[in-house]
Design a protein around this motif. Structure first.
Motif: not given
Ligand SMILES: NC(=O)C1=CN([C@@H]2O[C@H](COP(=O)(O)OP(=O)(O)OC[C@H]3O[C@@H](n4cnc5c(N)ncnc54)[C@H](O)[C@@H]3O)[C@@H](O)[C@H]2O)C=CC1
Ligand SMILES: O=C(O)C(=O)COP(=O)(O)O
Length: 345
Positions: A239-240, A265-268, A273-274, A285-290
């Motif tokens: 988780x980052x 789990x990645x917020x960054x 922007x990604x 398998x990834x939860x990504x947030x901006x």
């Protein structure tokens, strides 16, 4: 004396043009007789004109380096980071010119630690997948995806600063073993906290959940690289919540694709922007947030209030709290305004 000019970077406004922290924190400026201006979009780096013409800047994620300082005419007193991480700002370059750089470390602690816990719970419970099963009427499959509970599991926190220590407190009711990797934390800061301090490699090898909560600098860039990812258990989650470049993103993608870790789990992200084509955004398998999962009401209001209080202090000729480039304080420019108001509004 001209009225002080206070600039707010464009990224502090939502997509409808409203300050993302509402108007409450801005009332602090009005109460001090100060007005503010929204800066034009800066493409990611502070425009030299903002440094030439303003007495104070409130900045979101914009970069501010030597190039931004090209037109410094001696007027700018303070750059207030609306957040805690100041890796995008050259604090030493500001200090050389006697410009204070402040951040807002207090209000971020709980919301960012809570974001890390939200990722742990959501990844462990497979929340996005379960939500999809319900939406797609796939109840028959709900037993096919057992989750990972927190009790009895091991959490490794990389960087036990303000946010990391708040996470230690938040996970207390879950009965986890807590490891910490942080070569710079003072032992006194961990006094009374149920944390085992150890080298990063040892923590990674034992953890079921790894939370990155250190700052980004040249010692932490790509700290989590392919060899270190390879130490993690295939059942473990990364988780980052700190900064994207702390993790080698190509190595993370490879580890997830190979199944050598269970999820992330990645917020960054390395680039924000990604890129919409970034494979991380498409992985189950990834939860990504901006870079905003922690932007709760308390976060946006509290962070902006703290940052704006610093600006008001400097405009009134007082030293603000949370100066992160203290070398600036001894500079003659600060001596010229200390004790003096920036002028009538
Ligand atoms: N995603 C988001 O919206 C947010 C992200 N952040 C990020 O979280 C970071 C941490 O914030 P705070 O806890 O307030 O900062 P802090 O300065 O209190 O703690 C940072 C910790 O990192 C440790 N550290 C430094 N080098 C390290 C290394 N090589 N290995 C392990 N640990 C190391 C330091 O010793 C310190 O204990 C910020 O710098 C920022 O980048 C902060 C707020 C919101
Ligand atoms: O405080 C930080 O470092 C953050 O990342 C949060 O601030 P931001 O969302 O980048 O304005």
């Amino acid at each position: 004396m001209t009225a002080p000019r206070i600039g707010l970077t464009a990224d502090l406004f939502d997509s409808r043009g409203r300050p993302m922290f509402g108007t409450g924190p801005l009332d602090l400026l009005a109460q001090a007789g100060l007005t503010w201006t929204r800066l034009p979009p800066d493409g990611g780096a502070i425009d030299p004109a903002a440094v030439a013409d303003f007495d104070a800047l409130l900045i979101g994620g914009s970069r501010l380096g030597e190039a931004s300082l090209a037109r410094d005419g001696g007027r700018l007193r303070i750059v207030a980071r609306n957040g805690v991480g100041h890796d995008a700002v050259d604090g030493a370059a500001l200090a050389r010119r006697g410009i204070l750089l402040t951040n807002s470390p207090v209000a971020v602690r709980h919301p960012v630690a809570a974001m890390a816990l939200a990722f742990m719970l959501a990844l462990g419970m497979r929340l996005p997948l379960k939500a999809r099963l319900a939406r797609e009427a796939r109840w028959a499959e709900r037993g096919d995806f057992p989750g990972t509970g927190l009790p009895g599991r091991t959490l490794a926190i990389v960087g036990v600063g303000g946010i990391g220590r708040e996470l230690v407190r938040l996970v207390q009711p879950f009965g986890m073993r807590i490891l910490a990797a942080d070569p710079f934390v003072a032992p006194a800061q961990l006094a009374g906290l149920p944390v085992e301090l150890m080298p990063l490699e040892a923590a990674l090898a034992q953890a079921d959940f790894v939370v990155i909560a250190c700052l980004l600098n040249e010692t932490t860039r790509k700290l989590i690289d392919a060899p270190r990812l390879a130490l993690m258990k295939p059942t473990a989650f990364l988780i980052n919540v700190a900064r994207g470049p702390i993790v080698d993103e190509a190595a993370l993608i490879a580890a997830l694709q190979a199944g050598s870790i269970a999820g992330a789990g990645l917020d960054v992200f390395e680039r924000e922007p990604a890129d919409p084509a970034n494979p991380l955004l498409a992985m189950d398998t990834v939860i990504a947030t901006p870079h905003s999962l922690c932007w709760t009401d308390g976060f946006v209001d509290g962070v902006a209030r703290d940052a704006i209080k610093g600006i008001v202090a400097a405009m009134q000729g007082r030293l603000p709290d949370h100066v992160v480039n203290p070398d600036a304080i001894g500079h003659g420019r600060v001596g010229q305004w200390l004790g003096k108001s920036a002028g009538p509004a």
